[in-house]
Design an enzyme around this catalytic site. Structure first.
Site, mmCIF file in Angstrom:
data_model
loop_
_atom_site.group_PDB
_atom_site.id
_atom_site.type_symbol
_atom_site.label_atom_id
_atom_site.label_comp_id
_atom_site.label_asym_id
_atom_site.label_seq_id
_atom_site.Cartn_x
_atom_site.Cartn_y
_atom_site.Cartn_z
ATOM 1 N N LYS A 73 0.840 -1.202 0.000
ATOM 2 C CA LYS A 73 0.000 0.000 0.000
ATOM 3 C C LYS A 73 0.882 1.262 0.000
ATOM 4 C CE LYS A 73 -3.060 -3.244 0.923
ATOM 5 N NZ LYS A 73 -3.812 -3.992 -0.056
HETATM 6 C C1 LIG Z 1 -4.534 -5.217 0.959
HETATM 7 C C2 LIG Z 1 -5.992 -5.283 1.079
HETATM 8 C C3 LIG Z 1 -6.608 -5.831 2.217
HETATM 9 C C4 LIG Z 1 -5.848 -6.524 3.307
HETATM 10 O O1 LIG Z 1 -4.981 -5.685 3.996
HETATM 11 P P1 LIG Z 1 -3.984 -6.349 5.093
HETATM 12 O O2 LIG Z 1 -3.484 -5.152 5.847
HETATM 13 O O3 LIG Z 1 -2.902 -7.040 4.322
HETATM 14 O O4 LIG Z 1 -4.768 -7.257 5.944
HETATM 15 C C5 LIG Z 1 -7.992 -5.782 2.281
HETATM 16 N N1 LIG Z 1 -8.730 -5.251 1.293
HETATM 17 C C6 LIG Z 1 -8.173 -4.723 0.189
HETATM 18 C C7 LIG Z 1 -9.038 -4.123 -0.876
HETATM 19 C C8 LIG Z 1 -6.786 -4.748 0.031
HETATM 20 O O5 LIG Z 1 -6.239 -4.256 -1.094
#
Ligand SMILES: *Cc1c(COP(=O)(O)O)cnc(C)c1O
Length: 386
Positions: free
Chosen positions: A191
């Protein structure tokens, strides 16, 4: 730019986190204090996160998956309930629903934005539907006005999976001043802002915030910080079944530093995204990201879709790019195709989702990507046209 001018010797990754000396120092400082689990740095990160987003409350947790899980539980979602979400998302979206005992029910997307189509929600609402879990896919805000209108007509809770959407804006406001009851962010390295692993829930509801704080910490009635600072012996109680979803202070210290870099991160991503769009929009076989006028994209990913004769060649194009040392990703999985969520119900119900997952791909975009690396990618794509 007809000649491939830039010699590329190393693979260009699709993404890479930016972590500097300040983050290293911040972790060392925490290690030296001896308070290494959730403590003062996590509390500080929450305050600074709220100040940045412009929301009332932020609750730090161990990931966005656990953030979503808690948000759903705190909304009273559980066994026997249905929650509507897109299938075109990372599987954690649906898993968080399944973890509560509820059933994810998939709505189709708008192919232009890759987000839940408000016009396709009502057809999947049933008497058991309790909530809509909206995803702001790859950071592009969903059509919240449309979705909130449907939710209001059917008395449904709206929770935002804002995993990718830090810094994105909807109607001039940052995502996370929740448009539903809560928004959940991810700090996974994929992210825009990372703490290694980590997540944050934002809300305007003081009672919800308090409940989330308890649930993340075994439903303990007193926090560790309160017990640590107490001048009289204290005895905590555990009034329900809680979780250990804490963010550590090492992670929070990284998050605080990353937050101070966020405006640079966003500026760079938007600059590189504009460069891609400018150079590639004339290619007849590519569709650039479409950003509605009331949205501002953070470009967590630069997502393009292959059309015409190229639509059937997505995987071959990805392979060709890989051989030229350009790493791409098939864009966004379709959750309904994975074994835990497969059902005949979805076989013909999600045409836009199927088209998107089969024909879209993510191009490299990260903070340290150089203009010459990007030019090489652009020239390579242009050369594929002929
Ligand atoms: C990355 C992501 C998640 C999960 O995030 P984590 O912090 O890895 O648990 C959930 N929803 C979406 C849309 C994502 O892109």
């Amino acid at each position: 730019m007809s000649v491939l001018s830039t010699p590329v010797t190393k693979m260009i990754p699709v993404a890479r986190p930016y972590i500097g000396a300040e983050e290293e120092q911040a972790v060392i400082d925490v290690l030296r204090t001896g308070w290494v689990t959730q403590g003062p740095r996590a509390a500080e990160f929450e305050v600074k996160f709220s100040a940045y987003i412009g929301c009332d409350y932020s609750v730090a947790v161990s990931s966005c998956t656990t953030a979503l899980h808690l948000a759903l539980l705190a909304s009273g979602i559980g066994s026997g309930d249905e929650v509507i979400c897109p299938s075109l998302s990372f599987i954690a979206t649906a898993n968080s629903i399944a973890h509560t005992g509820a059933t994810p029910v998939f709505g189709d997307i708008d192919l232009e934005t890759y987000n839940l189509d408000p016009g396709r929600i009502e057809e999947v609402i049933s008497p058991r539907t309790k909530a809509i879990l909206v995803v702001h896919q790859v950071g592009l805000p969903a059509d919240m006005d449309g979705i909130l209108a449907v939710a209001a007509r059917h008395n449904l809770t709206v929770i935002e999976d804002a995993a990718c959407a830090i810094g994105s804006e909807y109607n001039g406001r940052l995502i996370g001043q929740p448009l539903g009851t809560m928004a959940c962010f991810s700090f996974h390295p994929r992210k825009v802002l990372t703490t290694g692993e980590g997540g944050m829930i934002t809300t305007s509801d003081a009672k919800l915030a308090e409940r989330l704080r308890r649930l993340r910490q075994h439903a303990m009635s007193l926090s560790d910080v309160v017990r640590h600072n107490a001048m009289q012996t204290t005895t905590e109680t555990y009034d329900e079944v809680g979780f250990n979803f804490r963010m550590t202070d090492m992670q929070a210290a990284v998050g605080i530093t990353q937050l101070s870099r966020l405006s640079d991160f966003l500026q760079r991503r938007r600059y590189l995204a504009a460069r891609y769009t400018e150079a590639l929009q004339t290619l007849p076989w590519l569709r650039m990201p479409m950003v509605p006028a009331n949205c501002r994209h953070n470009y967590q990913s630069y997502l393009v879709r292959l059309v015409g004769a190229f639509a059937a060649r997505r995987d071959a194009v990805m392979q060709e790019l890989l051989e030229k040392k350009i790493s791409t990703r098939r864009a966004i999985m379709a959750i309904h195709r994975e074994p835990p969520y497969r059902s005949e119900r979805w076989d013909h119900a999600l045409p836009q989702t199927n088209l998107a997952t089969d024909t879209a791909l993510i191009l490299p975009l990260f903070h340290q990507m150089t203009e010459s690396e990007q030019d090489y990618i652009i020239e390579t794509l242009q050369a594929l046209s002929s």
